[in-house]
Design a protein around this motif. Structure first.
Motif, PDB file in Angstrom:
ATOM      1  N   UNK A  40     -17.276   2.764   4.588  1.00 46.55           N
ATOM      2  CA  UNK A  40     -16.456   3.951   4.342  1.00 46.55           C
ATOM      3  C   UNK A  40     -15.115   3.926   5.055  1.00 46.55           C
ATOM      4  N   UNK A  41     -14.947   3.042   6.012  1.00 48.31           N
ATOM      5  CA  UNK A  41     -13.691   3.035   6.773  1.00 48.31           C
ATOM      6  C   UNK A  41     -12.667   2.045   6.241  1.00 48.31           C
ATOM      7  N   UNK A  42     -13.104   1.109   5.418  1.00 47.12           N
ATOM      8  CA  UNK A  42     -12.216   0.159   4.739  1.00 47.12           C
ATOM      9  C   UNK A  42     -11.479  -0.760   5.707  1.00 47.12           C
ATOM     10  N   UNK A  43     -12.188  -1.758   6.184  1.00 45.18           N
ATOM     11  CA  UNK A  43     -11.518  -2.785   6.996  1.00 45.18           C
ATOM     12  C   UNK A  43     -12.208  -4.144   6.791  1.00 45.18           C
ATOM     13  N   UNK A  44     -11.392  -5.108   6.388  1.00 45.05           N
ATOM     14  CA  UNK A  44     -11.856  -6.474   6.203  1.00 45.05           C
ATOM     15  C   UNK A  44     -10.783  -7.399   6.733  1.00 45.05           C
TER      16      UNK A  44
END
Ligand SMILES: Cc1ncc(COP(=O)(O)O)c(C=O)c1O
Length: 359
Positions: free
Chosen positions: A228-232
């Motif tokens: 849900x936080x969107x980090x890659x």
């Protein structure tokens, strides 16, 4: 309303998000359609967000995510210049495609694989070259090599592959790298790599040290449970990272996401326990389904693939009735995430019913 726009957009399929859990009276519903981590966020991660990031929401984040980048560089034994962040690895893949491919260029990838690939490639104006998987759901590396030509700008492999959950062997990865021209980039999408227990799996970072044209994409969404936080992040040669930064969404990765990523790396051991528990649950489900007579590829991610074929839609209805949302590929099969213990029990019971009905 008729409005002027790029004609290519009309040819792009809309991304279909995994359906929410169906509501069925008397049953707890479970969403096992998006390969999410069923565990709720770690208390330490939530606390770090409150302590360090929430009070700074009026400020833009560090655009480069310096602290996370440095930490990842340290973890992987590369330089910070070799690491870029993105809004999930979806954005990292998008950055790379936008960097290397445009109209007239080709991107070669296995199919079926991650639904976002065709959307990202079409958006860049480039052409997808989809190479069918082998009958067992794994990448057909010989066919992928044969698909490479002078228009090829990028080759994507997905280890383990979504949706078939198959592992890419080190031998296959090396065969591909030996055949590909050194100025054509190869993306190793390792969104689910932490779940890959195959003894002969490729580890892209090992190859990264041997070849000049490798990009590795990983994410905090799956094993780390931060979908849900969107980090890659992407790991690549420094000049490739430079290019990816140019096409990245400016300030796309929030400070909350960066803080959560750092706190997650601090809690690596705890998260690793969760990964191991999910792998154990996967083994339990697989053993139960094999005992029922199901044949499907040995899974190496946090999901498995039932290649049901023509009767897929009919089978899917049984999961909905059991308050389970699964990912349905009409006419092909169903992808099922390993979820909460009770959700997995219910999957086993629905699959037993399906077997009784002749599936
Ligand atoms: C194969 C694969 N790659 C990349 C992603 C991207 O995940 P995220 O953008 O959340 O990092 C997904 C998500 O489902 C995936 O299945």
């Amino acid at each position: 309303m008729a409005y002027l726009h790029r004609a290519i957009i009309d040819t792009i399929p809309s991304y279909k998000q995994g359906k929410p859990a169906p509501k069925t009276p008397g049953l707890t519903a479970y969403k096992i359609s998006s390969n999410e981590n069923p565990y709720e966020p770690l208390a330490s991660v939530k606390q770090a967000i409150v302590d360090k990031a929430v009070g700074r929401m009026n400020r833009y984040p560090d655009m480069r995510g310096t602290a996370v980048v440095e930490r990842l560089a340290d973890q992987f034994g590369v330089k910070p210049e070799n690491v870029v962040l993105g809004c999930g690895s979806t954005e990292v893949i998008t950055q790379l495609v936008n960097l290397v491919a445009g109209p007239g260029d080709e991107v070669v990838y296995p199919w079926r694989s991650f639904e976002a690939y065709p959307i990202i490639v079409a958006n860049a104006g480039a052409t997808s070259v989809k190479v069918p998987n082998r009958p067992d759901g794994s990448h057909d590396i010989d066919a992928m090599i044969a698909a490479v030509n002078e228009r090829t700008r990028l080759i994507i492999v997905n280890n383990p592959n979504n949706p078939t959950s198959t592992s890419l062997s080190d031998a296959d990865a090396r065969k591909l790298m030996a055949a590909v021209p050194k100025d054509v980039l190869v993306l190793f999408d390792e969104a689910y790599i932490q779940f890959n227990t195959a003894a002969d799996t490729n580890v892209a970072m090992d190859l990264f040290r041997e070849y000049p044209n490798i990009v590795v994409a990983q994410t905090f969404s799956k094993a780390y449970g931060l979908a849900g936080l969107r980090i890659g992040y992407g790991i690549a040669p420094a000049d490739v990272i430079d290019g990816m930064r140019k096409v990245a969404i400016p300030f796309g990765v929030t400070e909350i996401a960066q803080t959560a990523a750092l706190a997650s790396m601090d809690a690596y051991d705890e998260l690793d326990e969760r990964v191991k528990a999910l792998v154990a649950e996967r083994a339990r489900v697989v053993a139960a389904l094999r005992a029922q007579g199901w044949e499907f590829p040995e899974p190496y991610a946090n999901f498995f693939w039932l290649p049901i074929g023509e009767r897929t839609d009919e089978a899917a209805e049984h999961f909905v009735k059991a308050a389970l949302s699964v990912r349905v590929f009409s006419g092909e099969g169903i992808r099922i995430s390993i979820g909460e213990h009770e959700a997995n029990d219910r999957v086993i019971s629905v699959c037993a019913d399906l077997k009784r009905l002749g599936f």
